[in-house]
Design an enzyme around this catalytic site. Structure first.
Site, PDB file in Angstrom:
ATOM      1  N   ALA A  85       7.956  -7.749  11.228  1.00 12.69           N
ATOM      2  CA  ALA A  85       7.450  -7.282   9.935  1.00 12.69           C
ATOM      3  C   ALA A  85       8.234  -6.025   9.577  1.00 12.69           C
ATOM      4  CB  ALA A  85       5.958  -6.993  10.025  1.00 12.69           C
ATOM      5  N   ALA A 100       4.388   2.761   8.958  1.00 13.57           N
ATOM      6  CA  ALA A 100       4.339   1.594   9.845  1.00 13.57           C
ATOM      7  C   ALA A 100       3.532   0.485   9.174  1.00 13.57           C
ATOM      8  CB  ALA A 100       3.706   1.990  11.172  1.00 13.57           C
ATOM      9  N   ASN A 101       3.316  -0.610   9.884  1.00  4.84           N
ATOM     10  CA  ASN A 101       2.440  -1.669   9.387  1.00  4.84           C
ATOM     11  C   ASN A 101       1.670  -2.250  10.571  1.00  4.84           C
ATOM     12  OD1 ASN A 101       3.896  -4.120  10.458  1.00  4.84           O
ATOM     13  ND2 ASN A 101       5.539  -3.213   9.232  1.00  4.84           N
ATOM     14  N   ARG A 102       0.801  -3.211  10.303  1.00  4.69           N
ATOM     15  CA  ARG A 102      -0.152  -3.679  11.307  1.00  4.69           C
ATOM     16  C   ARG A 102       0.374  -4.785  12.215  1.00  4.69           C
ATOM     17  NH1 ARG A 102      -4.860  -1.258  10.295  1.00  4.69           N
ATOM     18  NH2 ARG A 102      -5.304  -0.649   8.149  1.00  4.69           N
TER      19      ARG A 102
END
Ligand code: C5P
Length: 223
Positions: A95, A29-31
């Site tokens: 994102a 995942a990402n932030r």
């Protein structure tokens, strides 16, 4: 019918991160929080648009009067965007993960008694913005991307504008000291073929409202 500068217009927005499964219990995942994309959806509805929001996993409530499509992976997000088109405008604020696993494990990866470490093999994800940007029939009249960068903000954004065939790139500096990623405010530079416009630091809600009024003004002047 709806009133406002985007009345009668259809807007498709992507938001949030994607999750790329490693095995049935793990993912990459990402932030991204999804805040900017959700604020854009609310602003577009307030301007009278018919809005489809295609969202990765986030912890924000669905905005009112928006058709929300929840997805996990980049490939699911691309399919949902294609299904939501045609539209007058698409704003790609998600994102999207650049890579997924080359093969998704059907079983949970187990620790080896020998201590041997797992090796993860990656495959490239589709670029949703570029795919839509180069689409003959489905490309929206106005296609807006985002570019989160930690260096060479404008040069990188101009490269993305060209490669992905977008009309505008909303560029922001996401270096950790800016607090933008996950935070409530945003300092952006709007990059287009006409040049670069610097906006002051604004809340993500104000960025959304300003961007939506720019979009409405542009569409209404192109009619
Ligand atoms: O990741 P990158 O900086 O290239 O993202 C720029 C823009 O492209 C963003 O608008 C993002 O939503 C979009 N993008 C996409 N699909 C990808 C990667 C990025 O739509 N696989």
């Amino acid at each position: 019918g709806a009133q406002g500068p985007l009345a009668g217009r259809k807007v498709v927005i992507t938001a949030g991160p994607t999750h790329e499964p490693i095995d049935p219990v793990r993912y990459i995942a990402n932030r991204s929080s999804g805040k900017q994309g959700y604020a854009l959806a609310a602003a577009a509805v307030a301007a009278g648009a018919q809005v489809t929001l295609i969202s990765g996993p986030v912890s924000i409530a669905d905005p009112d009067w928006v058709d929300v499509v929840k997805v996990e992976s980049a490939r699911e997000m691309l399919a949902a965007v294609e299904a939501a088109l045609p539209a007058d405008v698409a704003i790609m604020a998600a994102a999207v993960a650049d890579w997924r696993m080359a093969e998704e494990g059907r079983q949970k990866i187990k620790k080896e008694a020998s201590g041997a470490l797992p090796v993860l093999k990656f495959a490239e994800n589709p670029d949703i913005l570029a795919t839509i940007g180069h689409h003959d029939s489905l490309r929206p009249q106005l296609l807006v991307g985002f570019a989160a960068e930690t260096q060479n903000l404008v040069t990188n954004a101009q490269g993305k504008l060209q490669r992905k065939n977008a009309d505008w790139i909303v560029a922001n500096d996401v270096s950790p000291q800016t607090g933008i990623m996950g935070g409530d405010s945003n300092t952006i530079r709007l990059v287009s073929a006409d040049g670069v416009e610097d906006w002051p630091q604004l809340s993500k809600v104000d960025v959304a409202e300003r961007l939506i009024s720019r979009i409405a003004a542009t569409l209404n002047s192109e009619d």
